[in-house]
Design a protein around this motif. Structure first.
Motif, short mmCIF file in Angstrom:
data_model
loop_
_atom_site.label_atom_id
_atom_site.label_comp_id
_atom_site.label_asym_id
_atom_site.label_seq_id
_atom_site.Cartn_x
_atom_site.Cartn_y
_atom_site.Cartn_z
N GLN A 1 0.83 -1.20 0.00
CA GLN A 1 0.00 0.00 0.00
C GLN A 1 0.86 1.26 0.00
N MET A 2 1.93 1.25 0.79
CA MET A 2 2.82 2.41 0.86
C MET A 2 3.40 2.75 -0.50
N TYR A 3 3.77 1.72 -1.26
CA TYR A 3 4.41 1.93 -2.55
C TYR A 3 3.53 1.49 -3.72
N GLY A 4 2.23 1.50 -3.50
CA GLY A 4 1.29 1.14 -4.56
C GLY A 4 1.04 2.31 -5.51
N PRO A 5 0.18 2.13 -6.50
CA PRO A 5 -0.09 3.19 -7.48
C PRO A 5 -0.74 4.40 -6.81
N ILE A 6 -0.45 5.57 -7.35
CA ILE A 6 -1.07 6.82 -6.89
C ILE A 6 -1.77 7.43 -8.11
N PRO A 7 -3.01 7.03 -8.36
CA PRO A 7 -3.69 7.42 -9.60
C PRO A 7 -4.19 8.86 -9.63
N ASN A 8 -4.30 9.52 -8.48
CA ASN A 8 -4.93 10.84 -8.44
C ASN A 8 -3.94 12.00 -8.55
#
Length: 223
Positions: free
Chosen positions: A48-55
């Motif tokens: 979660q910490m290094y997951g995608p940041i789509p926004n």
């Protein structure tokens, strides 16, 4: 420091670090395509910490944690610096950046630093900050690397921009040192000495640091 960072449980930390052990700083190039990387050996905390940041303005893909030394993962540790809360300390020998917290703790981030001949040390401050900044090569860089002259007027923001998603500009005695704390998509460079003197963090980590370090934050870079 308004943003909060949850501290992983010992079980979550060991699941992330131990399982990987069992498997035995200029431009970035990456795809803008957002996809989930299958990384079952890592804990959900780090996924979660290094997951995608789509926004984000330019959606940021997940980090392939298999390419990152677990010692470079962002984590909360006992403060080893002895500096006042709110201070940023870069330990170039360790390849770690510490943001000192209250209560004897610090957030530790993995970093890439300047290669031989391009290192800098001293005390300074965050003089200004920018989200998705424009990058402009210095005169010396353009002389050393003629291909960068294409961007003499500035390289627009984006995933491949050398400053990445965020930049904290290092000022000393009120003047821009031309050194930055900035983002990179080059996961392999974290923990290395590869940049032209700037300190680079993963996009996810520079975004986190940016949210916690206001203009005026003291910076100490140790050799």
């Amino acid at each position: 420091m308004t943003a909060a960072l949850s501290v992983p449980s010992r079980r979550a930390f060991m699941a992330g670090g131990a399982s990987l052990a069992a498997l035995t700083l200029a431009g970035c190039a990456t795809s803008r395509r957002i996809e989930r990387i299958d990384q079952p050996q890592f804990s959900d905390y780090y996924l979660q910490m290094y997951g995608p940041i789509p926004n984000e303005r330019f959606p940021i893909p997940a980090i392939d944690l298999a390419k990152l030394d677990p010692n470079m993962f962002r984590t909360v540790v006992s403060d080893p610096t002895g500096e006042a809360p709110g201070t940023i300390v870069v330990n170039t020998g360790e390849r770690h950046l510490y943001l000192v917290l209250e209560g004897g703790q610090a957030i530790r981030y993995g970093v890439g630093i300047g290669r031989d001949g391009f290192t800098w040390s001293g005390r300074a401050k965050v003089g200004r900050k920018a989200e998705w900044p424009t990058w402009t090569p210095t005169k010396e860089m353009m002389e050393r690397q003629p291909e960068t002259r294409e961007f003499a007027g500035g390289m627009p923001p984006g995933l491949t921009n050398p400053l990445g998603a965020r930049a904290l500009y290092i000022y000393q005695d009120g003047r821009d040192t031309l050194y930055r704390l900035h983002g990179t998509m080059e996961v392999w460079s974290i923990g290395g000495a590869v940049s032209s003197g700037c300190v680079r963090l993963l996009f996810h980590d520079i975004i986190d640091l940016y949210s916690r370090a206001p203009v005026g934050t003291p910076i100490i870079v140790n050799q």
